[in-house]
Design an enzyme around this catalytic site. Structure first.
Site, PDB file in Angstrom:
ATOM      1  N   SER A   1       4.788   4.279  10.682  1.00 24.28           N
ATOM      2  CA  SER A   1       4.963   3.129   9.797  1.00 24.28           C
ATOM      3  C   SER A   1       3.633   2.418   9.618  1.00 24.28           C
ATOM      4  O   SER A   1       2.745   2.488  10.475  1.00 24.28           O
ATOM      5  CB  SER A   1       5.997   2.156  10.370  1.00 24.28           C
ATOM      6  OG  SER A   1       5.492   1.548  11.545  1.00 24.28           O
ATOM      7  N   LYS A   2       3.517   1.700   8.497  1.00 20.68           N
ATOM      8  CA  LYS A   2       2.271   0.995   8.198  1.00 20.68           C
ATOM      9  C   LYS A   2       2.032  -0.149   9.184  1.00 20.68           C
ATOM     10  O   LYS A   2       0.899  -0.585   9.357  1.00 20.68           O
ATOM     11  CB  LYS A   2       2.315   0.465   6.753  1.00 20.68           C
ATOM     12  CG  LYS A   2       2.212   1.568   5.708  1.00 20.68           C
ATOM     13  CD  LYS A   2       2.150   1.026   4.296  1.00 20.68           C
ATOM     14  CE  LYS A   2       3.503   0.599   3.795  1.00 20.68           C
ATOM     15  NZ  LYS A   2       3.470   0.218   2.351  1.00 20.68           N
ATOM     16  N   ARG A   3       3.068  -0.597   9.832  1.00 17.72           N
ATOM     17  CA  ARG A   3       2.928  -1.719  10.760  1.00 17.72           C
ATOM     18  C   ARG A   3       2.192  -1.320  12.029  1.00 17.72           C
ATOM     19  O   ARG A   3       1.432  -2.103  12.594  1.00 17.72           O
ATOM     20  CB  ARG A   3       4.312  -2.278  11.119  1.00 17.72           C
ATOM     21  CG  ARG A   3       4.294  -3.485  12.050  1.00 17.72           C
ATOM     22  CD  ARG A   3       5.691  -4.009  12.271  1.00 17.72           C
ATOM     23  NE  ARG A   3       6.323  -4.404  11.008  1.00 17.72           N
ATOM     24  CZ  ARG A   3       7.579  -4.802  10.906  1.00 17.72           C
ATOM     25  NH1 ARG A   3       8.347  -4.839  11.982  1.00 17.72           N
ATOM     26  NH2 ARG A   3       8.082  -5.141   9.740  1.00 17.72           N
ATOM     27  N   ASN A   4       2.420  -0.094  12.494  1.00 11.45           N
ATOM     28  CA  ASN A   4       1.831   0.292  13.785  1.00 11.45           C
ATOM     29  C   ASN A   4       0.883   1.471  13.724  1.00 11.45           C
ATOM     30  O   ASN A   4       0.410   1.942  14.764  1.00 11.45           O
ATOM     31  CB  ASN A   4       2.948   0.589  14.805  1.00 11.45           C
ATOM     32  CG  ASN A   4       3.884   1.689  14.331  1.00 11.45           C
ATOM     33  OD1 ASN A   4       3.503   2.568  13.558  1.00 11.45           O
ATOM     34  ND2 ASN A   4       5.127   1.664  14.794  1.00 11.45           N
TER      35      ASN A   4
ATOM     36  N   ASP B   1       0.843  -1.193   0.000  1.00 11.54           N
ATOM     37  CA  ASP B   1       0.000   0.000   0.000  1.00 11.54           C
ATOM     38  C   ASP B   1       0.881   1.245   0.000  1.00 11.54           C
ATOM     39  O   ASP B   1       1.858   1.316   0.759  1.00 11.54           O
ATOM     40  CB  ASP B   1      -0.889   0.033   1.253  1.00 11.54           C
ATOM     41  CG  ASP B   1      -1.965  -1.038   1.219  1.00 11.54           C
ATOM     42  OD1 ASP B   1      -2.124  -1.669   0.163  1.00 11.54           O
ATOM     43  OD2 ASP B   1      -2.635  -1.248   2.241  1.00 11.54           O
TER      44      ASP B   1
END
Length: 491
Positions: A256-259, A19
């Site tokens: 970040s896209k992770r968190n 994404d």
């Protein structure tokens, strides 16, 4: 060095590995602003040399989300341009001659070290806590045959640049002024699969595409000395560099896209933010307010005020509350018809409504939009606020909290409302309001703040709803009376 007033060429170069990151829009905004400020061009280049992480659908997402955000490019893979192709994977033949030139000139060399050997080297460096880390140049100066006699050999070499001991670590940054970067090690510039690494490809592509200003995140400061080395070795004119502050979470960690879901650029569209609100928000993350009296500023106003010296150097905190406030402001600035159109587009884009919605539904939503515009925060909130209008009478569910707040006189109120509304000749909100006030406030002697609650719960199923009388008008006489009767029968 390019004169500030001459047309500048800038680019953004995302990698299609998932994404799109909100940072892509953030960098695009500042690149595009300076391109427009100078009458130059903004280029979109797809850096797809990381084949292990490449995702075919990601490139299309980049195109769609940047266009949605109002960040169009003058040249790119989908629109073409004088420096095509604009995908790195389609430019592989471009890079090899420069690699060969660097090797011939003694600025690069083959490295046959295996992944295991490099991992062991790094582990030993960390264990010994030595000051200088990085590749130890085991392969430098050796032929393939000489290196093959040593441990940790692989048949598929990479090419590394030979960073001199006296490498210049200083450069002038448009945002930060004089900058001193850490010393780089012998960076890989050509991978074993024949694909260039970012460091070589970005320098070659920026040169061949005439990029005059490289605007990127501050995490690339450490790479700038080796990029400048490549510019000088290859006798390319050097661009100006501007390193933007990184976007940060409220705890100051890198977004970040992770968190953080807001790190995904598609998230803003899914949630129902307006692109002009997002651009205004991204402006404020990297730049002081354009106007002294307000934080609201259009993209054109941002361009007119733009100066690199005003860009923030401290990592801005990604404050969703600020974005929500801006989004509400822009929603209320739209005409009701424009807002309704955007709500419909959002419902189509998110799959809530089909690509070709029922014209009657579109007409009803357009008529109802003025009722919710003042209290709407996100486009995704629109349909839930108006769902009662799109629900069959028999399917309307009265929420438990709405039923619980009905007073003991609710049945009497609904009986009086049915009697009054049943004989109403003109079904418009003014007549409905006058009739209900006469029957409930004057006739029953109930205070206005209590009088209309049962009717609201009956027709919408909720404690809180859009303006009641306008809602009754849109719902229509038959449905309104059916719903009031249905609730009355349960009391």
């Amino acid at each position: 060095m390019t004169d500030q007033l001459s047309p500048a060429r800038l680019r953004v170069a995302p990698s299609p590995t998932g994404d799109p990151h909100v940072g892509t829009a953030y960098m695009s905004l500042f690149n595009l602003a300076y391109a427009r400020k100078t009458g130059g061009q903004f280029v979109l280049r797809i850096e797809d040399t990381d084949r292990a992480r490449y995702r075919a659908d990601s490139e299309q997402q980049i195109f769609e989300t940047l266009r949605w955000a109002g960040l169009p490019w003058d040249e790119g893979p989908d629109v073409g341009g004088p420096y095509a192709p604009y995908r790195q994977s389609e430019r592989l033949d471009t890079y090899r001659p420069y690699v060969e030139r660097l090797i011939a000139d003694g600025h690069a060399y083959y490295c046959w070290c295996s992944a295991d050997r490099l991992a062991q080297m790094r582990a030993e460096q960390q264990a010994s806590k030595q000051a200088t880390t990085g590749y130890d140049r085991l392969c430098y100066g050796k032929t393939r045959e000489e290196r093959a006699e040593l441990p940790g050999f692989t048949d598929e070499p990479v090419v590394r640049m030979l960073v001199p001991d006296d490498v210049d670590l200083h450069f002038d940054d448009l945002v930060r002024g004089p900058v001193s970067a850490p010393r780089p090690d012998d960076q890989v510039i050509l991978k074993a699969d024949g694909f260039p690494t970012y460091h070589l490809a970005v320098v070659v592509d920026d040169h061949l595409m005439g990029i005059t200003h490289v605007v990127r995140g501050e995490e690339w400061i450490s790479s700038t000395p080796k990029h400048l080395l490549l510019y000088r070795w290859l006798e390319f004119p050097e661009p100006r560099f501007a390193h933007m502050p990184l976007l940060r979470n409220t705890d100051k960690s890198k977004i970040s896209k992770r968190n953080n879901p807001a790190a995904r650029l598609t998230w803003f569209r899914e949630e129902g933010y307006l692109p002009e609100a997002l651009l205004n928000f991204l402006q404020l993350l990297g730049y002081p307010p354009v106007h002294e009296e307000t934080e609201v500023a259009t993209f054109d106003e941002f361009v007119a005020s733009f100066e690199w010296s005003r860009v923030n150097t401290v990592g801005p905190v990604f404050d969703i509350d600020k974005l929500n406030w801006l989004n509400g402001h822009y929603i209320r600035s739209l005409t009701p018809d424009d807002l309704a159109r955007r709500i419909v587009e959002h419902l189509q884009q998110t799959g809530v409504w089909p690509a070709e919605p029922d014209p009657a539904d579109v007409e009803l939503l357009t008529a109802a939009t003025p009722l919710i515009q003042e209290r709407l925060g996100l486009l995704k909130e629109a349909l839930p606020k108006l769902q009662f209008l799109f629900t069959a009478d028999a399917d309307l569910v009265v929420a438990d909290d709405a039923r619980a707040q009905l007073r003991d006189d609710a049945g009497q109120v609904l009986d009086a409302a049915l009697a009054a509304l049943g004989g109403l000749d003109s079904w418009d909100h003014a007549s409905i309001e006058a009739t209900l006030r006469s029957a409930l406030v004057d006739g029953l002697g109930i205070k206005a703040k209590f009088a209309f609650g049962p009717v609201r719960v009956a027709v919408t199923g909720q404690r809180v709803s859009p303006p009641l009388f306008e809602s009754l008008e849109l719902l229509g006489r038959e449905s309104s009376l059916n719903r009031i009767r249905a609730l009355r029968e349960t009391l």
